[in-house]
Design a protein around this motif. Structure first.
Motif, mmCIF file in Angstrom:
data_model
loop_
_atom_site.group_PDB
_atom_site.id
_atom_site.type_symbol
_atom_site.label_atom_id
_atom_site.label_comp_id
_atom_site.label_asym_id
_atom_site.label_seq_id
_atom_site.Cartn_x
_atom_site.Cartn_y
_atom_site.Cartn_z
ATOM 1 N N LEU A 7 3.906 22.783 -9.048
ATOM 2 C CA LEU A 7 4.659 21.818 -8.253
ATOM 3 C C LEU A 7 3.695 20.879 -7.541
ATOM 4 O O LEU A 7 2.764 21.320 -6.873
ATOM 5 N N ILE A 8 3.927 19.581 -7.685
ATOM 6 C CA ILE A 8 3.170 18.556 -6.982
ATOM 7 C C ILE A 8 4.055 18.043 -5.853
ATOM 8 O O ILE A 8 5.192 17.631 -6.086
ATOM 9 N N VAL A 9 3.527 18.073 -4.629
ATOM 10 C CA VAL A 9 4.257 17.586 -3.454
ATOM 11 C C VAL A 9 3.508 16.378 -2.914
ATOM 12 O O VAL A 9 2.317 16.466 -2.621
ATOM 13 N N ARG A 34 0.835 -1.186 0.000
ATOM 14 C CA ARG A 34 0.000 0.000 0.000
ATOM 15 C C ARG A 34 0.877 1.245 0.000
ATOM 16 O O ARG A 34 1.976 1.245 0.519
ATOM 17 N N SER A 35 0.361 2.287 -0.563
ATOM 18 C CA SER A 35 1.096 3.536 -0.592
ATOM 19 C C SER A 35 0.504 4.461 0.458
ATOM 20 O O SER A 35 -0.695 4.684 0.485
ATOM 21 N N ASP A 36 1.349 4.990 1.331
ATOM 22 C CA ASP A 36 0.848 5.912 2.339
ATOM 23 C C ASP A 36 1.135 7.360 1.943
ATOM 24 O O ASP A 36 1.065 8.257 2.762
ATOM 25 N N PHE A 37 1.453 7.595 0.688
ATOM 26 C CA PHE A 37 1.738 8.947 0.219
ATOM 27 C C PHE A 37 0.451 9.716 -0.033
ATOM 28 O O PHE A 37 -0.509 9.185 -0.579
ATOM 29 N N ILE A 38 0.466 10.960 0.391
ATOM 30 C CA ILE A 38 -0.662 11.858 0.129
ATOM 31 C C ILE A 38 -0.140 12.998 -0.736
ATOM 32 O O ILE A 38 1.050 13.330 -0.700
ATOM 33 N N GLN A 39 -1.021 13.570 -1.511
ATOM 34 C CA GLN A 39 -0.644 14.730 -2.309
ATOM 35 C C GLN A 39 -1.105 15.977 -1.570
ATOM 36 O O GLN A 39 -2.268 16.074 -1.170
ATOM 37 N N LEU A 40 -0.202 16.915 -1.379
ATOM 38 C CA LEU A 40 -0.529 18.162 -0.707
ATOM 39 C C LEU A 40 -1.437 18.975 -1.618
ATOM 40 O O LEU A 40 -1.084 19.263 -2.764
ATOM 41 N N ARG A 41 -2.597 19.331 -1.117
ATOM 42 C CA ARG A 41 -3.594 20.083 -1.894
ATOM 43 C C ARG A 41 -3.565 21.562 -1.491
ATOM 44 O O ARG A 41 -3.742 21.885 -0.315
ATOM 45 N N PRO A 42 -3.370 22.469 -2.426
ATOM 46 C CA PRO A 42 -3.372 23.899 -2.104
ATOM 47 C C PRO A 42 -4.665 24.341 -1.405
ATOM 48 O O PRO A 42 -4.635 25.251 -0.580
ATOM 49 N N HIS A 74 8.527 11.174 6.253
ATOM 50 C CA HIS A 74 9.981 11.013 6.128
ATOM 51 C C HIS A 74 10.454 11.117 4.687
ATOM 52 O O HIS A 74 11.654 11.043 4.436
ATOM 53 N N GLU A 75 9.511 11.283 3.769
ATOM 54 C CA GLU A 75 9.903 11.452 2.370
ATOM 55 C C GLU A 75 8.932 12.403 1.688
ATOM 56 O O GLU A 75 7.718 12.265 1.821
ATOM 57 N N LEU A 76 9.473 13.378 0.967
ATOM 58 C CA LEU A 76 8.686 14.311 0.167
ATOM 59 C C LEU A 76 9.121 14.155 -1.286
ATOM 60 O O LEU A 76 10.297 14.372 -1.612
ATOM 61 N N ARG A 77 8.190 13.739 -2.118
ATOM 62 C CA ARG A 77 8.473 13.569 -3.550
ATOM 63 C C ARG A 77 7.951 14.794 -4.286
ATOM 64 O O ARG A 77 6.817 15.227 -4.069
ATOM 65 N N LEU A 78 8.769 15.330 -5.179
ATOM 66 C CA LEU A 78 8.458 16.584 -5.855
ATOM 67 C C LEU A 78 8.458 16.394 -7.364
ATOM 68 O O LEU A 78 9.420 15.871 -7.927
#
Length: 190
Positions: free
Chosen positions: A125-127, A26-34, A138-142
């Motif tokens: 920019l997508i974070v 599973r992916s626990d990554f969320i996309q930061l929404r403006p 612990h990880e920010l993908r840009l």
């Protein structure tokens, strides 16, 4: 050595039964929404370089949607360029905006993004934040979405360094970063 399906299943059974697999699957990554970012108050402390842009600065909490009641341990402070220019004349000169800053709950700078968020016209920019531990991603993908001929590109991932209590870029030759990518900001965090 050729493995039959039955032999393969025997080899994979312990792996499939392990507790590590669900975390990998599973992916626990969320996309930061403006849209989830809020204006900073008139009394909220800001780094000096953001102060002139206070009315357009937004605080974006980095929180897991599964735990909305848990307060954000890290926030992104960024000048929203569209907000800054909305009441200015169409021919207003472009400002050299400071890059977004990541701050902890005490307001201490723990990192900086190498690109304006959410937009640096015409780029966006997508974070994506993930690999959560104790409420800290612990990880920010840009990723930069760009209509330019060179197209979209990925910026180096920022990883949380526990000893330094800060985000550091991961150096890799695998990133597709055109030579037109924004220069790395040398300004130290406040």
């Amino acid at each position: 050595m050729t493995l039959t399906p039955a032999t393969r299943a025997l080899w994979l059974a312990p792996l499939l039964a392990s507790a590590a697999l669900p975390a990998l699957a599973r992916s626990d990554f969320i996309q930061l929404r403006p849209a989830h970012c809020e204006a900073v108050g008139s009394t909220a402390p800001l780094p000096a370089e953001l102060e002139p842009y206070r009315p357009a600065v937004r605080a974006c909490p980095l929180v897991r949607p599964a735990r909305p009641s848990q307060p954000a341990q890290v926030r992104l402070l960024s000048v929203f360029t569209e907000e800054y220019y909305k009441d200015l004349p169409a021919n207003a000169p472009w400002q050299n905006f400071p890059l977004p800053v990541l701050v902890d709950t005490a307001g201490r700078c723990v990192g900086r993004l190498p690109h304006l968020f959410p937009v640096d016209p015409p780029q966006e920019l997508i974070v994506r934040a993930g690999q959560w531990r104790n409420g800290i991603p612990h990880e920010l993908r840009l990723q930069v979405l760009s209509p330019a001929v060179s197209g979209n590109y990925t910026l180096p991932t920022l990883r949380w360094q526990t000893k330094a209590q800060a985000y550091q870029p991961v150096t890799s030759t695998a990133y597709n970063t055109p030579s037109t990518a924004p220069a790395k900001d040398k300004t130290p965090c406040p």
